[in-house]
Design a protein around this motif. Structure first.
Motif, PDB file in Angstrom:
ATOM      1  N   SER A   1     -29.430  69.301  -4.511  1.00  0.00           N
ATOM      2  CA  SER A   1     -30.787  69.635  -4.081  1.00  0.00           C
ATOM      3  C   SER A   1     -30.801  70.033  -2.613  1.00  0.00           C
ATOM      4  O   SER A   1     -30.055  69.486  -1.799  1.00  0.00           O
ATOM      5  N   PHE A   2     -31.682  70.941  -2.285  1.00  0.00           N
ATOM      6  CA  PHE A   2     -31.860  71.428  -0.918  1.00  0.00           C
ATOM      7  C   PHE A   2     -32.380  70.313  -0.010  1.00  0.00           C
ATOM      8  O   PHE A   2     -33.296  69.584  -0.376  1.00  0.00           O
ATOM      9  N   ILE A   3     -31.774  70.173   1.168  1.00  0.00           N
ATOM     10  CA  ILE A   3     -32.232  69.213   2.173  1.00  0.00           C
ATOM     11  C   ILE A   3     -32.898  69.947   3.334  1.00  0.00           C
ATOM     12  O   ILE A   3     -34.029  69.677   3.688  1.00  0.00           O
ATOM     13  N   GLU A   4     -32.157  70.879   3.949  1.00  0.00           N
ATOM     14  CA  GLU A   4     -32.710  71.626   5.082  1.00  0.00           C
ATOM     15  C   GLU A   4     -31.873  72.867   5.348  1.00  0.00           C
ATOM     16  O   GLU A   4     -30.757  72.987   4.843  1.00  0.00           O
ATOM     17  N   ALA A   5     -32.421  73.757   6.161  1.00  0.00           N
ATOM     18  CA  ALA A   5     -31.703  74.970   6.535  1.00  0.00           C
ATOM     19  C   ALA A   5     -31.959  75.288   7.997  1.00  0.00           C
ATOM     20  O   ALA A   5     -33.004  74.948   8.547  1.00  0.00           O
ATOM     21  N   LYS A   6     -30.965  75.923   8.598  1.00  0.00           N
ATOM     22  CA  LYS A   6     -31.068  76.509   9.929  1.00  0.00           C
ATOM     23  C   LYS A   6     -30.573  77.945   9.775  1.00  0.00           C
ATOM     24  O   LYS A   6     -30.133  78.334   8.690  1.00  0.00           O
TER      25      LYS A   6
END
Length: 175
Positions: A121-126
């Motif tokens: 699952s996606f947590i975060e992006a930069k």
């Protein structure tokens, strides 16, 4: 006769302070909690990539995101023979992107049960980086484009209460 005694005034002041905190929390919530992510957060992976792993070459290719998916593929080899194939599908869900991973041995023999896959699952992006967590919470994966010609996949495990990441695959762009 005083309408407000000291105790009533303090209670009213506490209620007003509490109300202000709750109100501010609602104002800030969309920016703090709403990072669901999208396939555009992993679009940087598009292209063909090559590296080495376990004494042999590893090839990877990812298509551009289209619709609700971004498919990818890896091939690992040693001594000029395939050791493993891996299919990675990034799918957009209402909660954000997920990664579905299936592993195959030579002969396209599945490692997971046919209706099972590893799920992240996606947590975060930069910028040029996205973090995902395996459904069991034991592993995190960072996909990172470190330069126009280098893509790295890092694997993280919890050590001493903190996530520790190491480079798992280091790829260079195939031109």
């Amino acid at each position: 006769m005083h309408l407000f005694t000291n105790s009533r005034f303090r209670a009213l002041r506490r209620l007003a302070s509490f109300s202000l905190v709750v109100f501010c929390s609602f104002l800030m919530a969309p920016t703090v909690f709403a990072q669901k992510g999208s396939l555009s957060d992993v679009a940087f992976m598009e292209g063909r990539w090559r590296g080495t792993f376990n004494g042999g070459p590893i090839d990877a290719a990812w298509a551009a995101p289209e619709g609700d998916n971004l498919p990818g593929f890896m091939r690992m080899m040693k001594d000029n023979k395939v050791t493993m194939y891996e299919m990675l599908i990034f799918e957009q869900t209402e909660q954000g992107p997920i990664v579905l991973v299936k592993h195959f041995k030579p002969g396209l023999i599945g490692s997971e049960e046919k209706d099972q896959s590893d799920r992240y699952s996606f947590i975060e992006a930069k910028k040029n980086q996205a973090l995902f967590e395996k459904s069991d919470g034991q592993v995190r994966i960072i996909y990172e484009k470190r330069s126009d010609n280098q893509l790295v996949i890092q694997r993280g495990k919890k050590e001493g209460g903190k996530w520790a990441f190491v480079d798992l695959f280091v790829f260079n762009r195939v031109k």
